[in-house]
Design an enzyme around this catalytic site. Structure first.
Site, PDB file in Angstrom:
ATOM      1  N   LYS A 155       0.718  -1.264   0.104  1.00 28.45           N
ATOM      2  CA  LYS A 155      -0.077  -0.202   0.084  1.00 28.45           C
ATOM      3  C   LYS A 155       0.816   1.136   0.056  1.00 28.45           C
ATOM      4  CE  LYS A 155      -3.989   2.028   2.267  1.00 28.45           C
ATOM      5  NZ  LYS A 155      -3.644   3.382   2.159  1.00 28.45           N
ATOM      6  N   ASP A 156       0.414   2.538  -0.591  1.00 30.90           N
ATOM      7  CA  ASP A 156       1.206   3.509  -0.531  1.00 30.90           C
ATOM      8  C   ASP A 156       1.497   3.923   0.786  1.00 30.90           C
ATOM      9  OD1 ASP A 156      -1.631   3.798  -0.024  1.00 30.90           O
ATOM     10  OD2 ASP A 156      -1.423   6.155  -0.274  1.00 30.90           O
ATOM     11  N   GLY A 157       2.637   4.234   0.985  1.00 33.76           N
ATOM     12  CA  GLY A 157       3.268   4.905   2.287  1.00 33.76           C
ATOM     13  C   GLY A 157       4.120   3.602   2.858  1.00 33.76           C
ATOM     14  N   LYS A 158       4.120   2.278   2.517  1.00 30.43           N
ATOM     15  CA  LYS A 158       5.041   1.400   2.688  1.00 30.43           C
ATOM     16  C   LYS A 158       6.286   1.695   2.059  1.00 30.43           C
ATOM     17  CE  LYS A 158       2.002  -1.293   5.069  1.00 30.43           C
ATOM     18  NZ  LYS A 158       1.097  -0.376   5.019  1.00 30.43           N
ATOM     19  N   ILE A 159       7.230   1.055   2.277  1.00 27.94           N
ATOM     20  CA  ILE A 159       8.771   1.259   1.745  1.00 27.94           C
ATOM     21  C   ILE A 159       8.486   0.685   0.165  1.00 27.94           C
ATOM     22  CG2 ILE A 159      11.359   0.872   1.803  1.00 27.94           C
ATOM     23  CD1 ILE A 159      10.926   0.997   4.734  1.00 27.94           C
TER      24      ILE A 159
END
Length: 346
Positions: A155-159
């Site tokens: 998901k967006d925000g993950k590395i």
């Protein structure tokens, strides 16, 4: 028109993931929760089974257990290390305990030797929730590769991000085949089974998201270094601020720096984290109201609440970062945190 099953794009992503994490098999799915659902099902977790889960987690870790008819048994954590409290875990074992589901929250990975010893001693399957831990290594073992299956979110925000998505890693060919069938309504069944002969899910990863994930997999090392540098920069900027102490990883943990972690030694620490969120500093407890999972109203009130998990969450400032947070953004966070900490009173 994109192939709704992911097609070649998903196969290319899975090959790159297997290389990046040095495992034989990777299976791409639509979310981290879907990865856990497929992994637990592939490991045979089902109705009547109990699974040990840290209370120090989010409800998304536990949702697949409910969908499979299994029961989460919440285990406490050690405030000094953030690792599982294995004494508490042993106390909560029953004849129905089938698996243990460690969660590497904020990218922090517990001791894999302790985990694998405990699982072997009690004949438990290990399914790791490594949603935030891509790139973390402990004692030479990558997060998500210590047990039978490791599950990740993109998901967006993950590395390692793709907007939405997830994947699981395993060395077990049978688990990989099961998960591959499980994500696609069992339409492509494992060897020896008929297509559509079991109920399963639609948790396929669409081709455009697979392409994003593959591109980021190929620059994973750079993305990890970027997050580590951001975290180091912010922690250095906050060095010496009264009432805030960095929560450093252990000597054998090469942490991915997912979120700058500080212990809040101020009056009303959770209120302080919420106050920072209102001042524009996003963080786990202040912005997302993270509480121990055993205390959520979804679950039966615990006879003995997991007090270690509560202490960790009540006293931890975990600043939420993304790849796009520049030094001026981090400088602003540091200025707000330092100013508000100095002014904070009872």
């Amino acid at each position: 028109m994109p192939d709704p099953s992911g097609g070649d794009a998903v196969e290319r992503l899975e090959r790159d993931l297997a290389v990046a994490f040095d495992v034989p098999h990777a299976v791409a799915v639509s979310s981290g929760t879907a990865a856990l659902h497929a992994a637990l099902a592939a490991c045979g977790v089902g109705p009547g089974d109990e699974v040990l889960v840290p209370a120090l987690t989010v409800v998304m870790t536990v949702a697949p257990l409910h969908m499979l008819g299994a029961t989460p048994v919440f285990v406490d954590s050690d405030p000094a290390t953030l690792d599982l409290d294995y004494t508490d875990a042993a106390r909560k074992m029953t004849a129905r305990t089938r698996a243990i589901l460690p969660v590497h929250l904020w990218g922090r990975m517990g001791d894999p030797a302790a985990l694998t010893w405990f699982a072997a001693e009690h004949k438990l399957t290990i399914v790791e929730d490594a949603a935030q831990a891509a790139g973390t290594v402990h004692s030479g073992i990558r997060a998500g590769t210590a047990g039978e299956v490791g599950c990740f979110s993109t998901k967006d925000g993950k590395i390692l991000w793709s907007g939405e998505g997830g994947f699981l890693l395993t060395r077990n060919r049978t688990i990989a085949a099961y998960a591959t069938a499980f994500r696609n309504h069992w339409a492509t069944a494992p060897p020896g089974e008929a297509p559509l002969s079991r109920f399963a899910t639609n948790s396929r990863l669409a081709a455009p998201l697979a392409a994003f994930a593959q591109a980021n997999t190929r620059r994973l090392d750079a993305l990890v270094r970027r997050r580590q540098a951001q975290t180091r920069y912010l922690l250095d900027a906050l060095s010496g601020v009264p009432g805030l102490v960095p929560h450093a990883p252990g000597p054998h943990e090469h942490w991915n720096g997912y979120a700058p972690l500080l212990r809040i030694d101020l009056p009303r620490p959770r209120a302080f984290a919420e106050h920072l969120a209102q001042r524009g500093v996003p963080n786990s407890t202040g912005s997302f109201r993270l509480i121990p999972c055993d205390t959520r109203p979804l679950f039966r009130p615990p006879r003995r609440p997991c007090r270690g998990a509560a202490e960790i969450l009540d006293h931890t400032l975990a600043v939420t970062l993304t790849e796009h947070d520049t030094e001026p953004v981090l400088d602003q966070y540091a200025a707000v945190i330092a100013r508000e900490a100095s002014a904070w009173t009872t």
